[in-house]
Motif scaffolding. Structure first.
Motif, PDB file in Angstrom:
ATOM      1  N   PRO A 174     -15.084  -8.108  14.421  1.00  0.00           N
ATOM      2  CA  PRO A 174     -15.430  -8.020  12.998  1.00  0.00           C
ATOM      3  C   PRO A 174     -14.168  -8.053  12.131  1.00  0.00           C
ATOM      4  N   GLU A 175     -14.025  -9.069  11.319  1.00  0.00           N
ATOM      5  CA  GLU A 175     -12.812  -9.202  10.499  1.00  0.00           C
ATOM      6  C   GLU A 175     -12.677  -8.084   9.476  1.00  0.00           C
ATOM      7  N   GLY A 176     -13.815  -7.481   9.091  1.00  0.00           N
ATOM      8  CA  GLY A 176     -13.779  -6.406   8.099  1.00  0.00           C
ATOM      9  C   GLY A 176     -12.994  -5.190   8.547  1.00  0.00           C
ATOM     10  N   ILE A 177     -12.703  -5.102   9.857  1.00  0.00           N
ATOM     11  CA  ILE A 177     -11.924  -3.977  10.378  1.00  0.00           C
ATOM     12  C   ILE A 177     -10.524  -3.967   9.775  1.00  0.00           C
ATOM     13  N   GLU A 178     -10.084  -5.122   9.260  1.00  0.00           N
ATOM     14  CA  GLU A 178      -8.749  -5.225   8.675  1.00  0.00           C
ATOM     15  C   GLU A 178      -8.622  -4.468   7.353  1.00  0.00           C
ATOM     16  N   ALA A 179      -9.742  -3.973   6.837  1.00  0.00           N
ATOM     17  CA  ALA A 179      -9.685  -3.126   5.642  1.00  0.00           C
ATOM     18  C   ALA A 179      -8.845  -1.880   5.897  1.00  0.00           C
ATOM     19  N   PHE A 180      -8.693  -1.516   7.172  1.00  0.00           N
ATOM     20  CA  PHE A 180      -7.943  -0.313   7.535  1.00  0.00           C
ATOM     21  C   PHE A 180      -6.475  -0.626   7.855  1.00  0.00           C
ATOM     22  N   LEU A 181      -6.003  -1.803   7.410  1.00  0.00           N
ATOM     23  CA  LEU A 181      -4.606  -2.192   7.641  1.00  0.00           C
ATOM     24  C   LEU A 181      -3.894  -2.449   6.313  1.00  0.00           C
ATOM     25  N   PRO A 182      -3.764  -1.443   5.451  1.00  0.00           N
ATOM     26  CA  PRO A 182      -3.139  -1.666   4.139  1.00  0.00           C
ATOM     27  C   PRO A 182      -1.660  -2.044   4.217  1.00  0.00           C
ATOM     28  N   ILE A 183      -0.945  -1.546   5.233  1.00  0.00           N
ATOM     29  CA  ILE A 183       0.474  -1.900   5.362  1.00  0.00           C
ATOM     30  C   ILE A 183       0.606  -3.378   5.712  1.00  0.00           C
ATOM     31  N   SER A 184      -0.239  -3.849   6.619  1.00  0.00           N
ATOM     32  CA  SER A 184      -0.249  -5.264   6.951  1.00  0.00           C
ATOM     33  C   SER A 184      -0.600  -6.093   5.721  1.00  0.00           C
ATOM     34  N   ALA A 185      -1.484  -5.557   4.874  1.00  0.00           N
ATOM     35  CA  ALA A 185      -1.857  -6.268   3.649  1.00  0.00           C
ATOM     36  C   ALA A 185      -0.677  -6.376   2.692  1.00  0.00           C
ATOM     37  N   LEU A 186       0.105  -5.303   2.568  1.00  0.00           N
ATOM     38  CA  LEU A 186       1.290  -5.346   1.699  1.00  0.00           C
ATOM     39  C   LEU A 186       2.316  -6.354   2.214  1.00  0.00           C
ATOM     40  N   LEU A 187       2.506  -6.387   3.523  1.00  0.00           N
ATOM     41  CA  LEU A 187       3.421  -7.364   4.115  1.00  0.00           C
ATOM     42  C   LEU A 187       2.921  -8.788   3.852  1.00  0.00           C
ATOM     43  N   SER A 188       1.615  -8.983   3.992  1.00  0.00           N
ATOM     44  CA  SER A 188       1.028 -10.293   3.738  1.00  0.00           C
ATOM     45  C   SER A 188       1.159 -10.683   2.274  1.00  0.00           C
ATOM     46  N   LEU A 189       1.067  -9.689   1.386  1.00  0.00           N
ATOM     47  CA  LEU A 189       1.211  -9.968  -0.043  1.00  0.00           C
ATOM     48  C   LEU A 189       2.614 -10.471  -0.352  1.00  0.00           C
ATOM     49  N   LYS A 190       3.635  -9.806   0.202  1.00  0.00           N
ATOM     50  CA  LYS A 190       4.999 -10.279  -0.043  1.00  0.00           C
ATOM     51  C   LYS A 190       5.204 -11.665   0.561  1.00  0.00           C
ATOM     52  N   ASP A 191       4.680 -11.862   1.758  1.00  0.00           N
ATOM     53  CA  ASP A 191       4.829 -13.162   2.411  1.00  0.00           C
ATOM     54  C   ASP A 191       4.152 -14.259   1.584  1.00  0.00           C
ATOM     55  N   TRP A 192       2.988 -13.940   1.022  1.00  0.00           N
ATOM     56  CA  TRP A 192       2.253 -14.894   0.183  1.00  0.00           C
ATOM     57  C   TRP A 192       3.041 -15.221  -1.080  1.00  0.00           C
ATOM     58  N   LEU A 193       3.621 -14.186  -1.706  1.00  0.00           N
ATOM     59  CA  LEU A 193       4.375 -14.385  -2.943  1.00  0.00           C
ATOM     60  C   LEU A 193       5.647 -15.203  -2.711  1.00  0.00           C
TER      61      LEU A 193
ATOM     62  N   VAL B  67      -7.115 -10.070   1.677  1.00  0.00           N
ATOM     63  CA  VAL B  67      -8.271 -10.359   0.823  1.00  0.00           C
ATOM     64  C   VAL B  67      -8.940  -9.066   0.358  1.00  0.00           C
ATOM     65  N   ILE B  68      -9.152  -8.143   1.290  1.00  0.00           N
ATOM     66  CA  ILE B  68      -9.788  -6.869   0.947  1.00  0.00           C
ATOM     67  C   ILE B  68      -8.890  -6.058   0.022  1.00  0.00           C
ATOM     68  N   PHE B  69      -7.595  -6.047   0.311  1.00  0.00           N
ATOM     69  CA  PHE B  69      -6.639  -5.320  -0.519  1.00  0.00           C
ATOM     70  C   PHE B  69      -6.671  -5.843  -1.961  1.00  0.00           C
ATOM     71  N   LEU B  70      -6.636  -7.155  -2.128  1.00  0.00           N
ATOM     72  CA  LEU B  70      -6.658  -7.739  -3.470  1.00  0.00           C
ATOM     73  C   LEU B  70      -7.983  -7.467  -4.178  1.00  0.00           C
ATOM     74  N   SER B  71      -9.072  -7.428  -3.426  1.00  0.00           N
ATOM     75  CA  SER B  71     -10.383  -7.111  -4.006  1.00  0.00           C
ATOM     76  C   SER B  71     -10.405  -5.683  -4.550  1.00  0.00           C
ATOM     77  N   VAL B  72      -9.832  -4.769  -3.780  1.00  0.00           N
ATOM     78  CA  VAL B  72      -9.777  -3.363  -4.192  1.00  0.00           C
ATOM     79  C   VAL B  72      -8.877  -3.199  -5.414  1.00  0.00           C
ATOM     80  N   VAL B  73      -7.746  -3.882  -5.419  1.00  0.00           N
ATOM     81  CA  VAL B  73      -6.825  -3.817  -6.558  1.00  0.00           C
ATOM     82  C   VAL B  73      -7.493  -4.356  -7.814  1.00  0.00           C
ATOM     83  N   ALA B  74      -8.188  -5.495  -7.692  1.00  0.00           N
ATOM     84  CA  ALA B  74      -8.878  -6.078  -8.845  1.00  0.00           C
ATOM     85  C   ALA B  74      -9.941  -5.122  -9.374  1.00  0.00           C
ATOM     86  N   GLY B  75     -10.683  -4.484  -8.462  1.00  0.00           N
ATOM     87  CA  GLY B  75     -11.699  -3.524  -8.880  1.00  0.00           C
ATOM     88  C   GLY B  75     -11.097  -2.330  -9.603  1.00  0.00           C
TER      89      GLY B  75
END
Length: 325
Positions: free
Chosen positions: A47-66, A80-88
């Protein structure tokens, strides 16, 4: 719909997401268990949704994306989940914390249970509360500095594609399945503290909540008090899980507001409290607020799926190799 139905609706949504999170955890456990045993038969899906519990990986991905301009395929759902939460949070306060986050749900159950047992919750002295609340901002500053300033782009990319990060989800699962020693003691203490204090982990220690709180300061929707209809009963202050002195404010700008609407739903004076847009003229109905919270969270994940940034590129065979099969 009457304001008194807001809290049952919020609790229903909370428990829906909590049960869904447990469901994802069970699916992921089956996926990992199957790979580790090398069992025969069809491999359960990850289940890909399990990645919601990886906020540090999300921050690393955000810098890599930028820096690179593309979303890496290792744990794309985390970003994707991190950005959704931030937008909300940018639009609807820290509503993720009080409507969706399973940790927030469990914490709320504990402090409400403590209130039922002891007939009160403890509010720390203001000076101590300020010191304790600063911890989560210090932790946030540490993570932001480490990732966005101390690490070079190539170091971030190397870590994202490292074997350690590729199975960060499995490491997290193993952590909770094998709780012992200091981590178990710390979690046990947090559970005990949650019986007397309202949301101690969320209020004092969660760097994710600290980030969402700072972002929520820019939210156009805020709890707003009508001074002409307010009867100064103090109920809003009593029920606020964040101890915000709502009765003395015309508009709540605090980063600690988690958008739970308890102040609005418990208000004894009709029309004295409401969630309003900037300008204090347009009221956001509680049901509409709830629908928007769910829409932003699920909608963001749907956009990620449609954009092809949801499923990890790590194959089952590679998972098996990394798990030592």
């Amino acid at each position: 719909m009457s304001q008194r139905y807001i809290q049952p609706l919020r609790i229903m949504i909370q428990w829906g997401f909590l049960l869904f999170s447990l469901y994802l955890g069970i699916l992921f456990f089956r996926f990992v268990y199957h790979l580790r045993l090398g069992a025969s038969g069809p491999l359960p899906g990850r289940p890909e949704g399990i990645e919601a519990f990886l906020p540090i990986s999300a921050l690393l991905s955000l810098k890599d994306w930028l820096t690179s301009g593309s979303i890496n395929p290792v744990h794309p759902a985390a970003l994707v989940i991190f950005l959704s939460v931030v937008a909300g949070s940018f639009l609807l306060k820290r509503s993720f914390c009080s409507w969706i986050c399973p940790v927030g749900t469990i914490s709320e159950v504990l402090w409400k249970g403590g209130f039922s047992i002891f007939k009160r919750n403890i509010q720390p002295p203001r000076w101590l509360d300020l010191i304790l609340r600063s911890i989560k901002f210090l932790l946030l500053a540490f993570f932001l500095y480490s990732i966005f300033f101390a690490m070079l782009p190539e170091q971030v990319t190397a870590f994202i594609y490292s074997e350690y990060n590729k199975i960060a989800d499995v490491r997290l699962l193993d952590f909770f399945l094998n709780l012992s020693g200091r981590p178990l003691v710390i979690i046990g203490l947090l559970v005990l503290l949650s019986l007397g204090l309202r949301n101690p982990f969320c209020r004092f220690l969660c760097p994710y909540g600290a980030l969402l709180g700072l972002i929520s300061l820019f939210s156009p929707v805020k709890a707003t008090r009508n001074k002409s209809t307010c009867v100064s009963c103090g109920v809003c202050n009593q029920v606020c899980p964040s101890y915000i002195p709502i009765m003395s404010r015309e508009r709540v700008h605090s980063e600690e507001c988690i958008g739970c609407l308890r102040c609005v739903s418990h208000c004894r004076a009709e029309g004295a409290l409401a969630m309003k847009l900037t300008g204090c003229k347009v009221t956001v109905n509680g049901v509409v607020f709830a629908m928007l919270v769910v829409l932003f969270f699920w909608g963001g994940t749907m956009i990620g799926k449609m954009g092809g940034h949801w499923h990890t590129a790590i194959t089952a065979a590679e998972y098996g190799r990394l798990l030592g099969r």
